[in-house]
Design a protein around this motif. Sequence first.
Motif, PDB file in Angstrom:
ATOM      1  N   GLU A 154       0.410   2.951  -8.177  1.00  0.00           N
ATOM      2  CA  GLU A 154      -0.196   3.660  -9.387  1.00  0.00           C
ATOM      3  C   GLU A 154      -0.028   5.075  -9.646  1.00  0.00           C
ATOM      4  O   GLU A 154      -0.003   5.451 -10.641  1.00  0.00           O
ATOM      5  CB  GLU A 154      -1.761   3.393  -9.148  1.00  0.00           C
ATOM      6  N   SER A 155       1.056   5.870  -8.330  1.00  0.00           N
ATOM      7  CA  SER A 155       1.111   7.190  -8.658  1.00  0.00           C
ATOM      8  C   SER A 155       2.587   7.061  -9.077  1.00  0.00           C
ATOM      9  O   SER A 155       3.352   6.266  -9.013  1.00  0.00           O
ATOM     10  CB  SER A 155       0.815   7.989  -7.675  1.00  0.00           C
ATOM     11  N   GLY A 161       5.784   5.189   0.796  1.00  0.00           N
ATOM     12  CA  GLY A 161       5.605   3.836   1.015  1.00  0.00           C
ATOM     13  C   GLY A 161       6.835   3.033   0.517  1.00  0.00           C
ATOM     14  O   GLY A 161       7.579   3.580   0.337  1.00  0.00           O
ATOM     15  N   PRO A 162       6.658   1.655   0.626  1.00  0.00           N
ATOM     16  CA  PRO A 162       5.254   0.838   0.658  1.00  0.00           C
ATOM     17  C   PRO A 162       5.017   0.476   2.141  1.00  0.00           C
ATOM     18  O   PRO A 162       5.815   0.782   3.148  1.00  0.00           O
ATOM     19  CB  PRO A 162       5.539  -0.421   0.085  1.00  0.00           C
ATOM     20  N   TYR A 163       3.563   0.488   2.319  1.00  0.00           N
ATOM     21  CA  TYR A 163       3.194   0.164   3.803  1.00  0.00           C
ATOM     22  C   TYR A 163       2.583  -1.382   3.587  1.00  0.00           C
ATOM     23  O   TYR A 163       2.275  -1.769   2.591  1.00  0.00           O
ATOM     24  CB  TYR A 163       2.262   1.157   4.309  1.00  0.00           C
ATOM     25  N   TRP A 223       0.855  -1.208   0.045  1.00  0.00           N
ATOM     26  CA  TRP A 223       0.194   0.032  -0.086  1.00  0.00           C
ATOM     27  C   TRP A 223       0.783   1.306   0.010  1.00  0.00           C
ATOM     28  O   TRP A 223       1.892   1.380   0.516  1.00  0.00           O
ATOM     29  CB  TRP A 223      -1.045  -0.101   1.096  1.00  0.00           C
ATOM     30  N   TYR A 224       0.388   2.279  -0.618  1.00  0.00           N
ATOM     31  CA  TYR A 224       1.083   3.470  -0.905  1.00  0.00           C
ATOM     32  C   TYR A 224       0.097   4.808  -0.237  1.00  0.00           C
ATOM     33  O   TYR A 224      -1.194   4.667  -0.661  1.00  0.00           O
ATOM     34  CB  TYR A 224       1.731   3.798  -2.302  1.00  0.00           C
ATOM     35  N   THR A 273      -4.776  10.092  -1.743  1.00  0.00           N
ATOM     36  CA  THR A 273      -5.547   8.987  -1.589  1.00  0.00           C
ATOM     37  C   THR A 273      -4.674   7.669  -1.115  1.00  0.00           C
ATOM     38  O   THR A 273      -3.324   8.045  -1.291  1.00  0.00           O
ATOM     39  CB  THR A 273      -6.098   8.751  -2.890  1.00  0.00           C
ATOM     40  N   VAL A 274      -5.069   6.755  -0.846  1.00  0.00           N
ATOM     41  CA  VAL A 274      -4.290   5.487  -0.456  1.00  0.00           C
ATOM     42  C   VAL A 274      -4.628   4.572  -1.635  1.00  0.00           C
ATOM     43  O   VAL A 274      -5.874   4.172  -1.908  1.00  0.00           O
ATOM     44  CB  VAL A 274      -4.704   5.090   0.878  1.00  0.00           C
TER      45      VAL A 274
END
Length: 60
Positions: free
Chosen positions: A21-22, A29-31, A7-8, A15-16
């Motif tokens: 994607e970005s 991140g990453p998370y 997750w980022y 946004t998360v």
Amino acid sequence: MRDDDQWYYCVTDGTVRQGKESRGLDRMGPYPDRAAAERALEIAKERNRAADESDEEWRN
């Protein structure tokens, strides 16, 4: 863990997102999970505070 599974936090729009994607410059991140990514700014603030305190202790 694959990059697509992590997750980022996107600093451009707040946004998360799962996966890269970005743009790299816009991404924190990453998370390991969504909840951690949602706290990205808070986590960064906590880490910065700890680093500042460590620097201050080193100077003294």
